[in-house]
Design a protein around this motif. Structure first.
Motif, PDB file in Angstrom:
ATOM      1  N   ASP A 175       0.850  -1.186   0.000  1.00  0.00           N
ATOM      2  CA  ASP A 175       0.000   0.000   0.000  1.00  0.00           C
ATOM      3  C   ASP A 175       0.888   1.239   0.000  1.00  0.00           C
ATOM      4  N   PRO A 176       0.968   1.966  -1.118  1.00  0.00           N
ATOM      5  CA  PRO A 176       1.866   3.127  -1.160  1.00  0.00           C
ATOM      6  C   PRO A 176       1.447   4.244  -0.218  1.00  0.00           C
ATOM      7  N   ALA A 177       0.165   4.315   0.131  1.00  0.00           N
ATOM      8  CA  ALA A 177      -0.286   5.387   1.022  1.00  0.00           C
ATOM      9  C   ALA A 177       0.289   5.216   2.429  1.00  0.00           C
ATOM     10  N   SER A 178       0.165   4.011   2.982  1.00  0.00           N
ATOM     11  CA  SER A 178       0.682   3.755   4.333  1.00  0.00           C
ATOM     12  C   SER A 178       2.123   3.263   4.325  1.00  0.00           C
ATOM     13  N   LYS A 179       2.643   2.951   3.135  1.00  0.00           N
ATOM     14  CA  LYS A 179       3.996   2.412   2.973  1.00  0.00           C
ATOM     15  C   LYS A 179       4.162   1.129   3.781  1.00  0.00           C
ATOM     16  N   ARG A 180       3.129   0.287   3.728  1.00  0.00           N
ATOM     17  CA  ARG A 180       3.177  -0.977   4.439  1.00  0.00           C
ATOM     18  C   ARG A 180       2.922  -2.129   3.475  1.00  0.00           C
ATOM     19  N   TYR A 181       3.506  -3.283   3.826  1.00  0.00           N
ATOM     20  CA  TYR A 181       3.316  -4.516   3.073  1.00  0.00           C
ATOM     21  C   TYR A 181       2.309  -5.391   3.807  1.00  0.00           C
ATOM     22  N   TYR A 182       1.461  -6.044   3.032  1.00  0.00           N
ATOM     23  CA  TYR A 182       0.416  -6.876   3.611  1.00  0.00           C
ATOM     24  C   TYR A 182       0.523  -8.294   3.060  1.00  0.00           C
ATOM     25  N   ILE A 183       0.344  -9.257   3.949  1.00  0.00           N
ATOM     26  CA  ILE A 183       0.194 -10.657   3.549  1.00  0.00           C
ATOM     27  C   ILE A 183      -1.127 -11.151   4.111  1.00  0.00           C
ATOM     28  N   THR A 184      -1.922 -11.737   3.242  1.00  0.00           N
ATOM     29  CA  THR A 184      -3.180 -12.348   3.677  1.00  0.00           C
ATOM     30  C   THR A 184      -3.200 -13.792   3.215  1.00  0.00           C
ATOM     31  N   ALA A 185      -3.933 -14.630   3.907  1.00  0.00           N
ATOM     32  CA  ALA A 185      -4.061 -16.044   3.550  1.00  0.00           C
ATOM     33  C   ALA A 185      -5.316 -16.589   4.205  1.00  0.00           C
ATOM     34  N   THR A 186      -5.815 -17.681   3.676  1.00  0.00           N
ATOM     35  CA  THR A 186      -6.902 -18.405   4.339  1.00  0.00           C
ATOM     36  C   THR A 186      -6.325 -19.274   5.441  1.00  0.00           C
ATOM     37  N   TYR A 187      -6.915 -19.183   6.607  1.00  0.00           N
ATOM     38  CA  TYR A 187      -6.620 -20.143   7.661  1.00  0.00           C
ATOM     39  C   TYR A 187      -7.693 -21.236   7.596  1.00  0.00           C
ATOM     40  N   ARG A 188      -7.250 -22.441   7.271  1.00  0.00           N
ATOM     41  CA  ARG A 188      -8.165 -23.578   7.115  1.00  0.00           C
ATOM     42  C   ARG A 188      -8.111 -24.428   8.368  1.00  0.00           C
ATOM     43  N   GLY A 189      -9.217 -24.486   9.089  1.00  0.00           N
ATOM     44  CA  GLY A 189      -9.281 -25.296  10.291  1.00  0.00           C
ATOM     45  C   GLY A 189      -9.530 -26.757   9.986  1.00  0.00           C
ATOM     46  N   ASN A 190      -9.592 -27.557  11.029  1.00  0.00           N
ATOM     47  CA  ASN A 190      -9.913 -28.967  10.887  1.00  0.00           C
ATOM     48  C   ASN A 190     -11.420 -29.139  10.659  1.00  0.00           C
ATOM     49  N   GLU A 191     -11.809 -30.318  10.227  1.00  0.00           N
ATOM     50  CA  GLU A 191     -13.205 -30.532   9.862  1.00  0.00           C
ATOM     51  C   GLU A 191     -14.172 -30.289  11.022  1.00  0.00           C
ATOM     52  N   GLY A 192     -13.773 -30.601  12.231  1.00  0.00           N
ATOM     53  CA  GLY A 192     -14.685 -30.442  13.357  1.00  0.00           C
ATOM     54  C   GLY A 192     -14.652 -29.084  14.015  1.00  0.00           C
ATOM     55  N   ASP A 193     -13.841 -28.159  13.501  1.00  0.00           N
ATOM     56  CA  ASP A 193     -13.727 -26.838  14.122  1.00  0.00           C
ATOM     57  C   ASP A 193     -14.993 -26.015  13.896  1.00  0.00           C
ATOM     58  N   PRO A 194     -15.322 -25.129  14.830  1.00  0.00           N
ATOM     59  CA  PRO A 194     -16.519 -24.283  14.659  1.00  0.00           C
ATOM     60  C   PRO A 194     -16.444 -23.398  13.418  1.00  0.00           C
ATOM     61  N   GLU A 195     -15.241 -22.916  13.096  1.00  0.00           N
ATOM     62  CA  GLU A 195     -15.046 -22.091  11.904  1.00  0.00           C
ATOM     63  C   GLU A 195     -13.980 -22.764  11.049  1.00  0.00           C
ATOM     64  N   ARG A 196     -14.380 -23.303   9.918  1.00  0.00           N
ATOM     65  CA  ARG A 196     -13.434 -24.058   9.103  1.00  0.00           C
ATOM     66  C   ARG A 196     -12.566 -23.167   8.229  1.00  0.00           C
ATOM     67  N   ARG A 197     -13.057 -21.980   7.855  1.00  0.00           N
ATOM     68  CA  ARG A 197     -12.295 -21.091   6.994  1.00  0.00           C
ATOM     69  C   ARG A 197     -12.481 -19.648   7.451  1.00  0.00           C
ATOM     70  N   CYS A 198     -11.363 -18.936   7.614  1.00  0.00           N
ATOM     71  CA  CYS A 198     -11.403 -17.497   7.802  1.00  0.00           C
ATOM     72  C   CYS A 198     -10.145 -16.916   7.177  1.00  0.00           C
ATOM     73  N   GLN A 199     -10.032 -15.593   7.158  1.00  0.00           N
ATOM     74  CA  GLN A 199      -8.915 -14.956   6.465  1.00  0.00           C
ATOM     75  C   GLN A 199      -7.986 -14.282   7.481  1.00  0.00           C
ATOM     76  N   MET A 200      -6.686 -14.435   7.269  1.00  0.00           N
ATOM     77  CA  MET A 200      -5.673 -13.865   8.133  1.00  0.00           C
ATOM     78  C   MET A 200      -4.975 -12.707   7.403  1.00  0.00           C
ATOM     79  N   VAL A 201      -4.664 -11.629   8.118  1.00  0.00           N
ATOM     80  CA  VAL A 201      -3.941 -10.492   7.556  1.00  0.00           C
ATOM     81  C   VAL A 201      -2.843 -10.075   8.535  1.00  0.00           C
TER      82      VAL A 201
END
Length: 593
Positions: A175-201
């Motif tokens: 982001d040139p405005a804030s001069k920061r680098y960002y990494i995002t990815a999906t965090y994939r939980g196990n099948e029995g987890d309450p939330e199986r997919r969410c996004q990490m930043v």
């Protein structure tokens, strides 16, 4: 007479007759992926080679399943006249070319950016730790890992992750405005987890990090990317076709619900979206067709960030349509513009062998991109992945890796889940690794360090003190469901294979007399793996087994198998074991140029 026979053993006239009157399949390959042109080169006959190249338009850079092209074969055979001819016909300088993949071994789902004259790439790490490797290059070909998105075990959330879960499909952006680098990815939980997919930043003020504590965006979907528009607004894209949500200024939360902006071109398993702005258009790229043989990259564009998006008339802009080709399942890409103005595409691929397996898993390749007169980017050379390309930029010496465990004896070390820092140390060139009594099949096992297997054929060696209890030594590893151990303990040497949920074989041998330290070696070649111990000044092979199919994604149906084969060190027991040496060699069949 087959065309292969005619190309290798017959004279030119007989070959011409077979080609022009017998109506055979000129794209046919043998079981090892060799084309007719490979056979003509093997004959050493320039006239036959030229005939097939000039009049059948067979490609001198069409690699077999080992990655060896007809041009490579001519160079290996010392056929200087044939090599010069094929190099000229393919516009390749053998002294300044490279072979895909550029990130060999388990490096799937690439994303990259340019920072001045430097390039940074991230890849999926799944349940391995540290999480999400960040690599750097000056020439797009030679890459060195220089950091990770998550290095704090308390932030990683992989302690419970089953193999194949964890961090999927990361993206790196600036982001040139804030001069920061960002990494995002999906965090994939196990099948029995309450939330199986969410996004990490995570974000940092340098592309290699260190990155701060993750933010968690609780939106279902996979393969997120972040687009920073020139009006200062930020957007996250993810799958279920292509959906998008505006983010807060710090990119750590969504401002409004996600909504659909593009259904894709083939409208089948559209994922891995990337957005960029160029020439007044928003260009949208996505992987489609699933991660198997139908994998591809499609494109669309719009004058408005929210669409509607117009499909590229040249879709797919990259796809492998030859079922016998060297690079398979090609897709999931991102464009970058080099400092000289040219454009390149990174993408994932598989190198599948004659047995149908791809031990290294999904890897990273690159392609040059050309822009059509009507403003669409497509992969050069017919929108197909190419095994060999001229170096895109002046060859650069790889960046030095950070000091510490990540570079002990030249290895890029990771572990399954997280390794407690109290269980390892490096001092005066010696690694001390401690187990916690659990075996490699147990989720909370400690005492495991791994590097990615880069080629089918390899040699790995280690020297270690014999533990007072339990066993320690070399492991060939895929996940907690599939591995082998070649180790040593006070009772002797052990080779144990584990597949599915059980030990499938175990063999033992006595120690060499009067030893307190041993050197072990595993060698993979010609479809077998051999296990040897150094006895005095000679190596003594104890066991040889067929290449284990259970160390591949295709060879075992157990859990989510999206990663790749690893090689490394293990300790089973609670002893603190001293490893005094490690070495691994990954010879490349096509040769290094």
């Amino acid at each position: 007479m087959t065309l292969f026979d005619a190309a290798q053993n017959a004279d030119l006239q007989t070959l011409q007759h077979a080609v022009e009157y017998e109506g055979q399949n000129f794209r046919e390959r043998d079981a090892d992926g060799n084309t007719i042109l490979h056979y003509a080169v093997q004959s050493g006959d320039l006239a036959k080679t030229a005939y097939l190249t000039d009049f059948l338009a067979l490609d001198p850079l069409d690699a077999n399943l080992s990655g060896v092209t007809p041009l490579d074969l001519a160079l290996q055979n010392g056929a200087a006249d044939i090599a010069a001819y094929l190099a000229e016909r393919s516009d390749i300088d053998p002294a300044h070319s490279f072979h895909n993949p550029v990130r060999r071994g388990f490096y799937p789902d690439p994303s990259w950016i340019r920072v001045g004259e430097d390039y940074y790439m991230v890849n999926s790490s799944f349940s391995f730790f540290p999480c999400i490797p960040i690599s750097k290059s000056r020439d797009l070909v030679h890459w060195t890992t220089v950091g990770y998105a998550i290095t704090n075990p308390a932030w990683a959330r992989v302690a419970r992750s089953e193999g194949g879960r964890g961090y999927w499909a990361p993206d790196i952006s600036y982001d040139p405005a804030s001069k920061r680098y960002y990494i995002t990815a999906t965090y994939r939980g196990n099948e029995g987890d309450p939330e199986r997919r969410c996004q990490m930043v995570v974000s940092a003020d340098r592309p290699e990090g260190p990155y701060g504590e993750p933010a968690w965006i609780h939106e279902d979907g996979i393969d997120p990317s972040i687009f920073h528009d020139d009006d200062g607004r930020h957007y996250m894209l993810f799958n279920r076709s292509v959906r998008m949500a505006e983010l807060t200024p710090d990119c750590r939360a969504m401002k409004a619900p996600a909504r659909l902006i593009w259904g894709g071109d083939v409208k089948n398993k559209t994922e891995g979206p990337q957005l960029m702005k160029h020439g007044g258009y928003y260009y949208l790229f996505a992987a489609e067709g699933g991660t198997g043989s139908g994998h591809r990259i499609s494109a669309a564009r719009s004058k408005n960030v929210w669409g509607p998006y117009e499909n590229c008339p040249y879709n797919p802009i990259l796809r492998q349509d030859d079922a016998g080709g060297y690079l398979q399942n090609c897709g999931h890409g991102k464009l970058v513009q080099a400092a000289d103005g040219r454009w390149f595409l990174c993408f994932l691929c598989l190198r599948r062998g004659p047995d149908g397996t791809a031990p290294m898993g999904r890897e990273t390749s690159i392609a040059e991109v050309t822009w059509t007169p009507d403003g669409w980017p497509v992969a050069a050379y017919g929108r197909r992945p190419r095994a060999v390309l001229n170096l895109p930029l002046p060859e650069a010496i790889p960046t030095a890796a950070p000091a510490g465990l990540t570079d002990w004896k030249g290895g890029e070390w990771v572990t399954q889940r997280a390794l407690d820092a109290a269980n390892f140390a490096v001092e005066n060139g010696v690694l001390t690794l401690r187990g916690n009594g659990l075996d490699l099949c147990e989720m909370q096992m400690q005492g495991l360090l791994l590097v990615r297997q880069q080629e089918r054929a390899f040699t790995a060696e280690t020297e270690l003190d014999i533990p007072s209890a339990g066993t320690a030594g070399l492991t060939c590893y895929y996940d907690e469901h599939s591995y082998l151990k070649f180790g040593v303990g006070p009772d002797g040497l052990l080779l144990q294979e584990y597949a599915g949920y059980e030990v499938i074989s175990a063999q033992t041998a006595p120690l060499p007399a009067g030893t307190s330290r041993v050197r072990l070696r595993v060698t993979a070649e010609n479809g077998n793996r051999a296990f040897a111990v150094q006895d005095g000044n000679t190596w003594r092979t104890l066991w040889t087994i067929p290449e284990p199919r259970y160390l591949t994604s295709e060879g075992l149906k157990c859990g989510k198998r999206f990663t790749g084969a690893m090689v490394g060190l293990y300790v089973h027991g609670t002893a603190a074991v001293r490893f005094t040496d490690w070495a691994a060699a990954w010879p490349r069949p096509e040769g290094k140029r």
